[in-house]
Design a protein around this motif. Structure first.
Motif, PDB file in Angstrom:
ATOM      1  N   TYR A   1      41.815  23.138  20.882  1.00  0.00           N
ATOM      2  CA  TYR A   1      42.852  22.720  22.500  1.00  0.00           C
ATOM      3  C   TYR A   1      42.282  23.746  24.000  1.00  0.00           C
ATOM      4  N   PRO A   2      42.140  23.482  25.008  1.00  0.00           N
ATOM      5  CA  PRO A   2      41.571  24.095  26.237  1.00  0.00           C
ATOM      6  C   PRO A   2      42.229  25.395  25.941  1.00  0.00           C
ATOM      7  N   GLY A   3      42.022  26.244  26.820  1.00  0.00           N
ATOM      8  CA  GLY A   3      42.312  27.827  27.045  1.00  0.00           C
ATOM      9  C   GLY A   3      41.565  29.179  26.799  1.00  0.00           C
ATOM     10  N   THR A   4      41.652  29.990  26.641  1.00  0.00           N
ATOM     11  CA  THR A   4      40.905  31.227  26.368  1.00  0.00           C
ATOM     12  C   THR A   4      41.769  32.124  25.627  1.00  0.00           C
ATOM     13  N   ILE A   5      40.609  31.871  24.133  1.00  0.00           N
ATOM     14  CA  ILE A   5      41.024  32.560  23.131  1.00  0.00           C
ATOM     15  C   ILE A   5      40.747  34.236  23.377  1.00  0.00           C
ATOM     16  N   LYS A   6      41.299  34.874  23.318  1.00  0.00           N
ATOM     17  CA  LYS A   6      41.443  36.109  23.656  1.00  0.00           C
ATOM     18  C   LYS A   6      41.617  36.912  22.458  1.00  0.00           C
ATOM     19  N   ALA A   7      40.556  38.259  22.206  1.00  0.00           N
ATOM     20  CA  ALA A   7      41.033  38.558  20.829  1.00  0.00           C
ATOM     21  C   ALA A   7      39.714  40.173  21.381  1.00  0.00           C
ATOM     22  N   ARG A   8      40.422  41.152  20.466  1.00  0.00           N
ATOM     23  CA  ARG A   8      40.502  43.118  21.100  1.00  0.00           C
ATOM     24  C   ARG A   8      40.321  43.255  19.526  1.00  0.00           C
ATOM     25  N   PHE A   9      38.301  44.183  19.874  1.00  0.00           N
ATOM     26  CA  PHE A   9      38.708  45.176  18.147  1.00  0.00           C
ATOM     27  C   PHE A   9      39.490  46.556  18.969  1.00  0.00           C
ATOM     28  N   LEU A  10      40.111  46.736  18.197  1.00  0.00           N
ATOM     29  CA  LEU A  10      41.020  48.026  17.955  1.00  0.00           C
ATOM     30  C   LEU A  10      40.643  49.143  17.615  1.00  0.00           C
ATOM     31  N   PRO A  11      41.475  50.368  18.250  1.00  0.00           N
ATOM     32  CA  PRO A  11      41.311  51.450  17.825  1.00  0.00           C
ATOM     33  C   PRO A  11      40.673  51.750  16.409  1.00  0.00           C
ATOM     34  N   PRO A  12      39.336  52.635  15.930  1.00  0.00           N
ATOM     35  CA  PRO A  12      38.671  52.761  14.832  1.00  0.00           C
ATOM     36  C   PRO A  12      40.031  53.244  13.958  1.00  0.00           C
ATOM     37  N   ILE A  13      40.295  53.117  12.634  1.00  0.00           N
ATOM     38  CA  ILE A  13      41.554  54.095  11.646  1.00  0.00           C
ATOM     39  C   ILE A  13      39.631  54.737  10.710  1.00  0.00           C
ATOM     40  N   PRO A  14      40.283  55.755  10.519  1.00  0.00           N
ATOM     41  CA  PRO A  14      39.343  57.456  10.590  1.00  0.00           C
ATOM     42  C   PRO A  14      39.043  57.030   8.844  1.00  0.00           C
ATOM     43  N   PRO A  15      38.027  57.522   8.103  1.00  0.00           N
ATOM     44  CA  PRO A  15      38.044  57.229   7.042  1.00  0.00           C
ATOM     45  C   PRO A  15      39.235  58.677   6.401  1.00  0.00           C
ATOM     46  N   GLY A  16      38.549  58.793   5.140  1.00  0.00           N
ATOM     47  CA  GLY A  16      39.965  59.833   4.382  1.00  0.00           C
ATOM     48  C   GLY A  16      41.552  59.546   4.354  1.00  0.00           C
ATOM     49  N   LEU A  17      42.414  58.663   4.558  1.00  0.00           N
ATOM     50  CA  LEU A  17      43.825  58.565   4.901  1.00  0.00           C
ATOM     51  C   LEU A  17      43.970  58.431   3.353  1.00  0.00           C
ATOM     52  N   ASP A  18      45.648  59.060   3.342  1.00  0.00           N
ATOM     53  CA  ASP A  18      45.912  58.162   2.231  1.00  0.00           C
ATOM     54  C   ASP A  18      46.181  56.680   2.457  1.00  0.00           C
ATOM     55  N   LYS A  19      45.964  56.048   1.121  1.00  0.00           N
ATOM     56  CA  LYS A  19      46.105  54.350   1.074  1.00  0.00           C
ATOM     57  C   LYS A  19      46.897  53.696   1.928  1.00  0.00           C
ATOM     58  N   GLY A  20      48.641  54.686   1.428  1.00  0.00           N
ATOM     59  CA  GLY A  20      49.970  53.666   2.044  1.00  0.00           C
ATOM     60  C   GLY A  20      48.964  53.969   3.323  1.00  0.00           C
ATOM     61  N   GLU A  21      48.877  55.095   4.011  1.00  0.00           N
ATOM     62  CA  GLU A  21      48.725  55.678   5.336  1.00  0.00           C
ATOM     63  C   GLU A  21      48.181  54.002   5.835  1.00  0.00           C
ATOM     64  N   PHE A  22      46.998  54.248   5.274  1.00  0.00           N
ATOM     65  CA  PHE A  22      46.411  53.047   5.869  1.00  0.00           C
ATOM     66  C   PHE A  22      46.386  51.834   5.918  1.00  0.00           C
ATOM     67  N   MET A  23      47.131  51.549   5.444  1.00  0.00           N
ATOM     68  CA  MET A  23      47.926  50.450   4.822  1.00  0.00           C
ATOM     69  C   MET A  23      48.748  50.455   5.998  1.00  0.00           C
TER      70      MET A  23
END
Length: 264
Positions: free
Chosen positions: A198-220
């Motif tokens: 389909y014609p149009g414009t696909i918009k994609a966005r690299f979001l701000p990085p999630i830093p390493p070292g977070l708790d697994k639950g917080e990261f998810m």
């Protein structure tokens, strides 16, 4: 017209792939790996150009300033074949985790092996995850590469309920590098399991990085929350475009939910 343009693009897309794989073979296999990356990145750019010129679909990718230096995990939504190739030109030395069977395909598999991708045997999930983590650690120790992981595993329609797998959490915890979520709704324009484009414009966005070292639950929680919020906004933007693409039932349902949560 839509049918003709879609058919023409699909034909030219695969012809372009085959012709470039054959023509670039001497340069690709005789060059050092870092220099050989020119070939798949050039193919990605020409594919996006053909997509624009034949199918009438532009690709607008923003947020490049959020890509860290060195090693990181790129975690895009997986909706379409588009998201497997569109991000290549933005990464210095990407590495994919992929099905081992893909390496058995003539030419294509040889191209994969040249770039030291990480094949996985999906027979046993626990064994596969351990093998992937070990192989990835070894590869990143040799070179600062960008690991591309699709957190939901398989392609899902725009607006579908998120279904993130635990693998991304374990890999994040084990590797200790940032994760860059990627939001997009490419599945509206290049749908899974369909040949219409389909014609149009696909918009994609690299979001701000999630830093390493977070708790697994917080990261998810951050990964899902930030990615899905950005995808919701892109879905709304696409629905309000002058000539919006057809909305699959999952997207229509999600738009109704967003409208009820934010009444005018």
């Amino acid at each position: 017209m839509l049918l003709i343009r879609s058919l023409a693009f699909n034909l030219v897309f695969y012809v372009n792939l085959i012709v470039q794989m054959v023509l670039w073979t001497p340069y690709y296999f005789l060059s050092p790996r870092h220099r050989a990356w020119f070939v798949p990145k050039f193919w990605s750019r020409t594919s996006m150009w053909l997509y624009d010129k034949i199918a009438g679909t532009k690709s607008e990718i923003t947020g490049q300033e959020n890509l860290p230096e060195g090693s990181f995990i790129l975690a895009p939504k997986h909706q379409s074949f588009w998201d497997t190739i569109a991000f290549l030109p933005f990464l210095h030395d990407p590495v994919y985790i992929l099905k081992r069977e893909l390496t058995w395909i003539p030419f294509f598999g040889w191209y994969i092996l040249k770039m030291r991708m990480i094949p996985v045997d999906r027979g046993s999930r626990s064994k596969a995850l351990k093998a992937v983590v070990a192989a990835t650690k070894q590869e990143l120790a040799r070179n600062p590469r960008q690991l591309i992981i699709y957190p939901e595993g398989t392609r899902r329609a725009p607006g579908d309920e998120p279904a993130y797998k635990y693998g991304i959490v374990e890999i994040y915890a084990q590797l200790g590098i940032p994760v860059v979520p990627v939001a997009h709704v490419a599945g509206l324009y290049w749908p899974r399991r369909k040949f219409l484009r389909y014609p149009g414009t696909i918009k994609a966005r690299f979001l701000p990085p999630i830093p390493p070292g977070l708790d697994k639950g917080e990261f998810m929680e951050r990964l899902i929350g930030e990615t899905e919020a950005a995808c919701d906004q892109l879905l709304v933007d696409a629905s309000q475009a002058p000539n919006p693409p057809p909305m699959p039932p999952t997207a229509v349902k999600r738009l109704r939910e967003l409208a009820s949560d934010n009444p005018a």
